[in-house]
Design a protein around this motif. Structure first.
Motif, PDB file in Angstrom:
ATOM      1  N   ILE A  33      25.004  43.280  41.084  1.00 26.36           N
ATOM      2  CA  ILE A  33      25.651  43.294  42.407  1.00 26.36           C
ATOM      3  C   ILE A  33      27.116  42.861  42.290  1.00 26.36           C
ATOM      4  O   ILE A  33      28.015  43.476  42.890  1.00 26.36           O
ATOM      5  N   VAL A  34      27.352  41.826  41.493  1.00 25.49           N
ATOM      6  CA  VAL A  34      28.736  41.360  41.306  1.00 25.49           C
ATOM      7  C   VAL A  34      29.563  42.473  40.664  1.00 25.49           C
ATOM      8  O   VAL A  34      30.687  42.761  41.091  1.00 25.49           O
ATOM      9  N   LYS A  35      28.981  43.128  39.675  1.00 26.37           N
ATOM     10  CA  LYS A  35      29.739  44.209  39.018  1.00 26.37           C
ATOM     11  C   LYS A  35      30.109  45.299  40.030  1.00 26.37           C
ATOM     12  O   LYS A  35      31.250  45.764  40.086  1.00 26.37           O
ATOM     13  N   LYS A  36      29.117  45.687  40.854  1.00 30.31           N
ATOM     14  CA  LYS A  36      29.365  46.736  41.870  1.00 30.31           C
ATOM     15  C   LYS A  36      30.493  46.310  42.812  1.00 30.31           C
ATOM     16  O   LYS A  36      31.389  47.091  43.137  1.00 30.31           O
ATOM     17  N   ALA A  37      30.450  45.042  43.248  1.00 22.93           N
ATOM     18  CA  ALA A  37      31.451  44.557  44.205  1.00 22.93           C
ATOM     19  C   ALA A  37      32.832  44.460  43.556  1.00 22.93           C
ATOM     20  O   ALA A  37      33.842  44.766  44.205  1.00 22.93           O
ATOM     21  N   VAL A  38      32.875  44.066  42.281  1.00 25.90           N
ATOM     22  CA  VAL A  38      34.171  43.990  41.594  1.00 25.90           C
ATOM     23  C   VAL A  38      34.773  45.390  41.503  1.00 25.90           C
ATOM     24  O   VAL A  38      35.951  45.607  41.820  1.00 25.90           O
ATOM     25  N   VAL A  39      33.938  46.365  41.118  1.00 24.98           N
ATOM     26  CA  VAL A  39      34.433  47.745  40.985  1.00 24.98           C
ATOM     27  C   VAL A  39      34.897  48.257  42.354  1.00 24.98           C
ATOM     28  O   VAL A  39      35.946  48.908  42.464  1.00 24.98           O
ATOM     29  N   GLU A  40      34.151  47.931  43.402  1.00 31.05           N
ATOM     30  CA  GLU A  40      34.528  48.359  44.758  1.00 31.05           C
ATOM     31  C   GLU A  40      35.904  47.789  45.135  1.00 31.05           C
ATOM     32  O   GLU A  40      36.757  48.501  45.678  1.00 31.05           O
ATOM     33  N   SER A  41      36.100  46.506  44.803  1.00 29.95           N
ATOM     34  CA  SER A  41      37.397  45.873  45.108  1.00 29.95           C
ATOM     35  C   SER A  41      38.520  46.529  44.302  1.00 29.95           C
ATOM     36  O   SER A  41      39.622  46.749  44.810  1.00 29.95           O
ATOM     37  N   MET A  42      38.212  46.897  43.054  1.00 33.94           N
ATOM     38  CA  MET A  42      39.205  47.579  42.201  1.00 33.94           C
ATOM     39  C   MET A  42      39.525  48.971  42.762  1.00 33.94           C
ATOM     40  O   MET A  42      40.670  49.408  42.753  1.00 33.94           O
ATOM     41  N   LYS A  43      38.492  49.676  43.256  1.00 32.53           N
ATOM     42  CA  LYS A  43      38.689  51.019  43.836  1.00 32.53           C
ATOM     43  C   LYS A  43      39.696  50.946  44.974  1.00 32.53           C
ATOM     44  O   LYS A  43      40.578  51.786  45.111  1.00 32.53           O
ATOM     45  N   ARG A  44      39.548  49.906  45.818  1.00 29.56           N
ATOM     46  CA  ARG A  44      40.446  49.757  46.969  1.00 29.56           C
ATOM     47  C   ARG A  44      41.869  49.490  46.505  1.00 29.56           C
ATOM     48  O   ARG A  44      42.814  50.033  47.057  1.00 29.56           O
ATOM     49  N   LYS A  45      41.985  48.645  45.491  1.00 27.07           N
ATOM     50  CA  LYS A  45      43.333  48.281  45.029  1.00 27.07           C
ATOM     51  C   LYS A  45      44.020  49.465  44.341  1.00 27.07           C
ATOM     52  O   LYS A  45      45.191  49.750  44.576  1.00 27.07           O
ATOM     53  N   TYR A  46      43.297  50.116  43.435  1.00 26.00           N
ATOM     54  CA  TYR A  46      43.946  51.160  42.620  1.00 26.00           C
ATOM     55  C   TYR A  46      43.798  52.564  43.221  1.00 26.00           C
ATOM     56  O   TYR A  46      44.311  53.532  42.660  1.00 26.00           O
ATOM     57  N   ARG A  47      43.067  52.706  44.321  1.00 27.52           N
ATOM     58  CA  ARG A  47      42.841  53.998  44.977  1.00 27.52           C
ATOM     59  C   ARG A  47      42.364  55.048  43.992  1.00 27.52           C
ATOM     60  O   ARG A  47      42.951  56.115  43.830  1.00 27.52           O
ATOM     61  N   ARG A  48      41.322  54.691  43.256  1.00 24.63           N
ATOM     62  CA  ARG A  48      40.680  55.651  42.351  1.00 24.63           C
ATOM     63  C   ARG A  48      39.208  55.276  42.234  1.00 24.63           C
ATOM     64  O   ARG A  48      38.821  54.148  42.547  1.00 24.63           O
ATOM     65  N   ASP A  49      38.397  56.217  41.772  1.00 25.87           N
ATOM     66  CA  ASP A  49      36.950  55.971  41.752  1.00 25.87           C
ATOM     67  C   ASP A  49      36.417  55.576  40.389  1.00 25.87           C
ATOM     68  O   ASP A  49      35.386  54.933  40.283  1.00 25.87           O
ATOM     69  N   LEU A  50      37.112  56.038  39.353  1.00 21.31           N
ATOM     70  CA  LEU A  50      36.553  55.789  38.016  1.00 21.31           C
ATOM     71  C   LEU A  50      37.440  54.869  37.203  1.00 21.31           C
ATOM     72  O   LEU A  50      38.666  54.951  37.260  1.00 21.31           O
ATOM     73  N   PHE A  51      36.791  53.993  36.445  1.00 23.58           N
ATOM     74  CA  PHE A  51      37.519  53.064  35.580  1.00 23.58           C
ATOM     75  C   PHE A  51      37.001  53.236  34.158  1.00 23.58           C
ATOM     76  O   PHE A  51      35.789  53.119  33.919  1.00 23.58           O
ATOM     77  N   PRO A  52      37.877  53.528  33.203  1.00 26.67           N
ATOM     78  CA  PRO A  52      37.393  53.848  31.861  1.00 26.67           C
ATOM     79  C   PRO A  52      36.803  52.647  31.125  1.00 26.67           C
ATOM     80  O   PRO A  52      35.970  52.806  30.227  1.00 26.67           O
ATOM     81  N   GLU A  53      37.197  51.438  31.472  1.00 26.16           N
ATOM     82  CA  GLU A  53      36.720  50.199  30.838  1.00 26.16           C
ATOM     83  C   GLU A  53      36.875  50.237  29.318  1.00 26.16           C
ATOM     84  O   GLU A  53      36.012  49.783  28.591  1.00 26.16           O
ATOM     85  N   ASN A  54      37.961  50.800  28.848  1.00 22.88           N
ATOM     86  CA  ASN A  54      38.177  50.883  27.396  1.00 22.88           C
ATOM     87  C   ASN A  54      39.299  49.943  26.940  1.00 22.88           C
ATOM     88  O   ASN A  54      39.838  50.082  25.854  1.00 22.88           O
ATOM     89  N   GLY A  55      39.642  48.978  27.794  1.00 24.78           N
ATOM     90  CA  GLY A  55      40.734  48.053  27.439  1.00 24.78           C
ATOM     91  C   GLY A  55      40.226  46.659  27.146  1.00 24.78           C
ATOM     92  O   GLY A  55      39.081  46.485  26.691  1.00 24.78           O
ATOM     93  N   ALA A  56      41.067  45.675  27.416  1.00 28.20           N
ATOM     94  CA  ALA A  56      40.735  44.276  27.135  1.00 28.20           C
ATOM     95  C   ALA A  56      39.512  43.826  27.938  1.00 28.20           C
ATOM     96  O   ALA A  56      39.229  44.367  29.007  1.00 28.20           O
ATOM     97  N   GLU A  57      38.834  42.805  27.403  1.00 30.37           N
ATOM     98  CA  GLU A  57      37.627  42.321  28.069  1.00 30.37           C
ATOM     99  C   GLU A  57      37.957  41.273  29.134  1.00 30.37           C
ATOM    100  O   GLU A  57      38.781  40.377  28.915  1.00 30.37           O
ATOM    101  N   TYR A  58      37.306  41.403  30.278  1.00 23.78           N
ATOM    102  CA  TYR A  58      37.401  40.417  31.351  1.00 23.78           C
ATOM    103  C   TYR A  58      35.981  39.955  31.631  1.00 23.78           C
ATOM    104  O   TYR A  58      35.209  40.658  32.280  1.00 23.78           O
TER     105      TYR A  58
END
Ligand SMILES: C[S@@+](CC[C@H](N)C(=O)[O-])C[C@H]1O[C@@H](n2cnc3c(N)ncnc32)[C@H](O)[C@@H]1O
Length: 371
Positions: free
Chosen positions: A112-137
């Protein structure tokens, strides 16, 4: 940016971590079970990772709120501007724990936290997909009595990983705990220090690093070193400063053990840590330990007799330690063990004892001041 930072600590070491933070110039510290909370910016993240000897990790506190349902958890997480720190490429890894809470299924909370984090990122970056191929958070959702704390881990591997321990002994102390024992003893390089049951040498090595003012994090990397929000030159500046802070004080810590194989490991570790000139290793039974120095400090972590069949041996060892150490009346000694009847066998009541945890094992640090 301003952050609320958390230095996490093993149970019993919170005050030691707080003292380290005070030494580094931080005030307004909130000390609670397992953590010290304070305010800081990017530079403070770098400084604390580099210099804290006794904390386990440095985290950014992202939010704290009450949640009794998955919806509460989702909304509370969504309200955080994760994109202020996590870039489009960030790899968002969620871990979790839950204690005495209605939301007890950790895997569900994590997703659930992951879904909500991605949702918050979608709003900020105005995109739907995140490659997740960069640094670890690495995000942690920790729920205690229905209160959720969301954090981001700036350290990566625990801060006890200094990068010098290639080989461990049988029951090595964590570097953070060894450093805490040294700090609690108030030892300084003008005094003779000895660990006559040194195993892989962790106490002696940590003490030597303290004596030489070597930053514990100098020879390792940190998760947040890959983060875009922290400029690279902050890391190189703090490393340069740390390198220039190392002193060349001359002192020699005595580190001995009955086991020659462990001493070889200890020597290798000391070399890797850059402190082999400050430690004299010797193969020696503690029964033969002595010193011509009038004053000194012993900090040691003898066997605890945890394994079946060892109890008798350990009891004899504690009696021997009592006899040998009493020959050095003006020394102080600090002995960490989980063995409940230690003082009876050692035949002396400690001036002070302190409850500490070595892994999951409840121990006491028995403190005997010079008489
Ligand atoms: C719990 S380990 C110490 C671990 C050490 N603090 C480290 O970080 O690796 C206890 C050590 O006591 C040593 N030892 C046991 N009996 C001894 C004796 N009679 N004289 C000296 N050392 C002894 C063991 O060889 C072992 O290395």
């Amino acid at each position: 940016m301003n952050f609320t930072l958390i230095a996490t600590a093993t149970f019993g070491l919170e005050k030691v971590v707080a003292d380290e933070l005070k030494q580094l110039g931080y005030d307004d510290l909130m000390v609670e079970n397992g953590k010290v909370t304070f305010e800081g910016d990017e530079m403070d993240i770098v400084t604390c990772n580099m210099w804290l000897r006794t904390a386990d990790r440095v985290l950014i506190k992202m939010a704290e709120f009450k949640a009794e349902s998955f919806e509460d958890l989702f909304q509370g997480t969504l309200a955080v501007n994760w994109g202020d720190i996590i870039p489009i490429t960030g790899f968002m890894h969620v871990i979790g724990k839950s204690v005495k809470s209605k939301l007890f299924s950790v895997p569900d909370c994590q997703s659930i936290v992951k879904k909500a984090v991605v949702e918050s990122m979608k709003r900020k970056y105005r995109r739907d997909l995140f490659p997740e191929n960069g640094a670890e958070y690495k995000i942690e959702v920790a729920i205690l009595k229905d209160v959720v704390t969301l954090t981001l881990d700036t350290s990566g591997p625990g801060l006890h990983k200094r990068g010098y321990r290639e080989f461990a002994g049988e029951a090595p102390l964590k570097e953070t705990l060894a450093a805490a024992l040294v700090l609690l003893s108030k030892w300084d390089p003008s005094k003779q220090l000895a660990d006559p049951l040194c195993g892989s040498g962790t106490i002696a090595i940590e003490a030597a690093m303290i004596g030489r003012n070597m930053a514990p994090g100098l020879n390792r990397s940190f998760a947040s070193e890959q983060w875009e929000i922290i400029p690279q030159d902050m890391w190189s500046d703090i490393r340069d400063f740390a390198r220039n802070s190392i002193n060349n004080k001359e002192f020699r810590i005595l580190a001995s053990d009955i086991n020659g194989r462990l001493l070889r490991t200890a020597r290798g570790n000391a070399e890797k840590a850059g402190v082999s000139n400050n430690i004299a290793f010797q193969k020696l039974d503690v029964k033969d330990f002595s010193s011509k120095k009038k004053c000194g400090v012993i900090i040691t972590n003898p066997p605890y007799g945890e394994r079946i069949g060892e109890t008798k041996e350990v009891e004899e060892l504690y009696k021997t330690m009592g006899r040998v150490f009493r020959e050095l009346p003006e020394w102080s000694y600090f002995i960490l063990t989980s063995y409940e009847g230690f003082e009876r066998l050692f035949n002396k009541k400690s001036d002070k004892n302190r409850k500490l945890y070595n892994g999951r094992l409840k121990c006491y640090l028995y403190q005997f001041m010079e008489s």
